[in-house]
Enzyme design. Structure first.
Site, PDB file in Angstrom:
ATOM      1  CB  SER A 148      -0.870   0.026   1.257  1.00 59.43           C
ATOM      2  OG  SER A 148      -1.558   1.265   1.347  1.00 59.43           O
ATOM      3  CE1 TYR A 162      -3.694  -1.959   5.736  1.00 60.68           C
ATOM      4  CE2 TYR A 162      -3.215   0.315   5.115  1.00 60.68           C
ATOM      5  CZ  TYR A 162      -3.605  -0.965   4.767  1.00 60.68           C
ATOM      6  OH  TYR A 162      -3.885  -1.261   3.453  1.00 60.68           O
TER       7      TYR A 162
HETATM    8  N1  LIG Z   1      -8.703  -0.324  -0.830  1.00 58.45           N
HETATM    9  C1  LIG Z   1      -7.625   0.457  -0.723  1.00 58.45           C
HETATM   10  O1  LIG Z   1      -7.728   1.701  -0.746  1.00 58.45           O
HETATM   11  C2  LIG Z   1      -6.261  -0.168  -0.624  1.00 58.45           C
HETATM   12  C3  LIG Z   1      -5.145   0.670  -0.763  1.00 58.45           C
HETATM   13  C4  LIG Z   1      -3.871   0.117  -0.657  1.00 58.45           C
HETATM   14  C5  LIG Z   1      -3.716  -1.230  -0.407  1.00 58.45           C
HETATM   15  N2  LIG Z   1      -4.813  -2.032  -0.279  1.00 58.45           N
HETATM   16  C6  LIG Z   1      -4.584  -3.464  -0.005  1.00 58.45           C
HETATM   17  O2  LIG Z   1      -5.265  -4.231  -0.961  1.00 58.45           O
HETATM   18  C7  LIG Z   1      -5.499  -5.531  -0.426  1.00 58.45           C
HETATM   19  C8  LIG Z   1      -6.925  -5.942  -0.741  1.00 58.45           C
HETATM   20  O3  LIG Z   1      -7.814  -5.121  -0.009  1.00 58.45           O
HETATM   21  P1  LIG Z   1      -9.161  -4.521  -0.628  1.00 58.45           P
HETATM   22  O4  LIG Z   1      -9.007  -3.048  -0.663  1.00 58.45           O
HETATM   23  O5  LIG Z   1      -9.541  -5.225  -1.848  1.00 58.45           O
HETATM   24  O6  LIG Z   1     -10.188  -4.788   0.596  1.00 58.45           O
HETATM   25  P2  LIG Z   1     -11.273  -5.917   0.827  1.00 58.45           P
HETATM   26  O7  LIG Z   1     -12.368  -5.821  -0.191  1.00 58.45           O
HETATM   27  O8  LIG Z   1     -11.644  -5.794   2.272  1.00 58.45           O
HETATM   28  O9  LIG Z   1     -10.477  -7.278   0.566  1.00 58.45           O
HETATM   29  C9  LIG Z   1      -9.674  -7.910   1.528  1.00 58.45           C
HETATM   30  C10 LIG Z   1      -9.719  -9.388   1.247  1.00 58.45           C
HETATM   31  O10 LIG Z   1      -8.841 -10.066   2.160  1.00 58.45           O
HETATM   32  C11 LIG Z   1      -9.521 -11.217   2.661  1.00 58.45           C
HETATM   33  N3  LIG Z   1      -8.960 -11.552   3.962  1.00 58.45           N
HETATM   34  C12 LIG Z   1      -8.896 -10.779   5.079  1.00 58.45           C
HETATM   35  N4  LIG Z   1      -8.354 -11.471   6.086  1.00 58.45           N
HETATM   36  C13 LIG Z   1      -8.055 -12.693   5.592  1.00 58.45           C
HETATM   37  C14 LIG Z   1      -7.487 -13.864   6.152  1.00 58.45           C
HETATM   38  N5  LIG Z   1      -7.111 -13.915   7.456  1.00 58.45           N
HETATM   39  N6  LIG Z   1      -7.332 -14.950   5.362  1.00 58.45           N
HETATM   40  C15 LIG Z   1      -7.703 -14.933   4.070  1.00 58.45           C
HETATM   41  N7  LIG Z   1      -8.258 -13.847   3.479  1.00 58.45           N
HETATM   42  C16 LIG Z   1      -8.428 -12.754   4.249  1.00 58.45           C
HETATM   43  C17 LIG Z   1     -10.994 -10.801   2.716  1.00 58.45           C
HETATM   44  O11 LIG Z   1     -11.873 -11.916   2.642  1.00 58.45           O
HETATM   45  P3  LIG Z   1     -12.429 -12.661   3.947  1.00 58.45           P
HETATM   46  O12 LIG Z   1     -12.879 -11.587   4.897  1.00 58.45           O
HETATM   47  O13 LIG Z   1     -13.551 -13.511   3.421  1.00 58.45           O
HETATM   48  O14 LIG Z   1     -11.308 -13.497   4.461  1.00 58.45           O
HETATM   49  C18 LIG Z   1     -11.095  -9.994   1.434  1.00 58.45           C
HETATM   50  O15 LIG Z   1     -11.366 -10.846   0.332  1.00 58.45           O
HETATM   51  C19 LIG Z   1      -5.187  -5.445   1.070  1.00 58.45           C
HETATM   52  O16 LIG Z   1      -3.935  -6.040   1.321  1.00 58.45           O
HETATM   53  C20 LIG Z   1      -5.127  -3.951   1.320  1.00 58.45           C
HETATM   54  O17 LIG Z   1      -4.290  -3.632   2.416  1.00 58.45           O
HETATM   55  C21 LIG Z   1      -6.074  -1.528  -0.396  1.00 58.45           C
END
Ligand SMILES: NC(=O)c1ccc[n+]([C@@H]2O[C@H](COP(=O)([O-])OP(=O)(O)OC[C@H]3O[C@@H](n4cnc5c(N)ncnc54)[C@H](OP(=O)(O)O)[C@@H]3O)[C@@H](O)[C@H]2O)c1
Length: 253
Positions: A148, A162
């Site tokens: 991120s 985080y």
């Molecule tokens: N959205 C942003 O602005 C942003 C910016 C920078 C980086 N990111 C990064 O992008 C990545 C994806 O996030 P997202 O934004 O797409 O959010 P999201 O929609 O909340 O997706 C997160 C995913 O991780 C899974 N997850 C969480 N804990 C887990 C565990 N213990 N085991 C297996 N799966 C797990 C969740 O599914 P379950 O709950 O079903 O397990 C979900 O599918 C993350 O690493 C986040 O830090 C996001």
């Protein structure tokens, strides 16, 4: 530039139940890769897999928790049984919680560290042999870590832990190249900026307001924008490694 075909690749995408992981799984499958989708909510990954199958792609839904050794071991066995060895791993599962340091929420710190850092290590270790074997056969082999921009931001109170977990992912990605690179395995670290997903849904009201304000001020990427980046970097000729990519909405400064 010529591009490798993603058809015939075998991918694992963690956190594929929603957001960026779901979009990455759908995009890789649309490019002809077969994709194993991992997340804890088995019914959600099943629904995404069914969508991919309905569109003519190949997908395997695996309910798994990246913080749990036994769960990951069982998931790896299931994937190997169904697909054999994999050659493309996307460490995307992550959680973002807002925890001011004086609140001393060791449970939330631990959850972020376990998921965002140890989870990445656990999955990477589990598939390292697959990746190095694919590379040894002269095939493309990819480890993609979703870090991120928060790894570099310092102006957001409550997000220190985080940000520190994401800094760990960014640094780990750079260091792992020393082990994987000489063996022909690409390591790509992607640092998204604000992206419209469910990530902020786990925040308390105050922190959510802060994120909403950021979206309003700078706009947001769609999960599909990141999926295109993953498809691009993994589709490059295997000797080309875009090792570090920050992807921001144009308005985010
Ligand atoms: N959205 C942003 O602005 C942003 C910016 C920078 C980086 N990111 C990064 O992008 C990545 C994806 O996030 P997202 O934004 O797409 O959010 P999201 O929609 O909340 O997706 C997160 C995913 O991780 C899974 N997850 C969480 N804990 C887990 C565990 N213990 N085991 C297996 N799966 C797990 C969740 O599914 P379950 O709950 O079903 O397990 C979900 O599918 C993350 O690493 C986040 O830090 C996001």
């Amino acid at each position: 530039m010529s591009y490798e075909n993603l058809a015939g690749r075998t991918a694992v995408v963690t956190g594929a139940a929603s957001g960026i992981g779901e979009a990455v799984a759908v995009t890789l499958a649309a490019q002809g890769a077969r994709v194993a989708l991992l997340a804890r909510r088995a019914e959600r990954v099943q629904a995404v897999a069914e969508k991919i199958l309905a569109d003519g792609g190949q997908a395997l839904a695996v309910g798994a928790d990246v913080t749990d050794d036994a769960s990951v071991t069982a998931a790896v066995a299931r994937i190997h049984e169904a697909y054999g060895a994999v050659d493309l791993v996307v460490n995307n599962a992550g959680v973002m919680l807002s925890t001011p340091i004086d609140a001393a929420r060791t449970d939330e710190w631990q959850r972020m560290i376990d998921t965002n850092v140890t989870g990445v290590l656990r999955i990477t270790g589990a598939f390292a042999g697959d990746l190095t074997a694919a590379a040894a056969e002269g095939r493309a082999a990819d480890l993609v870590n979703v870090s991120s921009v928060a790894a570099h931001l310092t102006g957001f109170p409550g997000f220190a832990v985080y940000g520190a977990t994401k800094a760990a992912v960014t640094h780990l990605s750079a260091l792992l190249r020393a082990e994987f690179g000489p063996l022909g395995v690409r390591v790509t670290n992607i640092e998204p900026g604000v992206t419209q997903t469910e990530l902020a849904a786990h925040l308390d009201a105050g922190a959510q307001e802060l994120v909403d304000g950021l979206v309003e001020a700078s706009g947001a990427l769609a999960a599909e924008d990141l999926a295109d980046v993953v498809a691009y970097v993994t589709g490059l000729p295997r000797h080309v490694n875009l090792r570090q990519i920050m992807v921001l909405p144009t308005g985010q400064v």
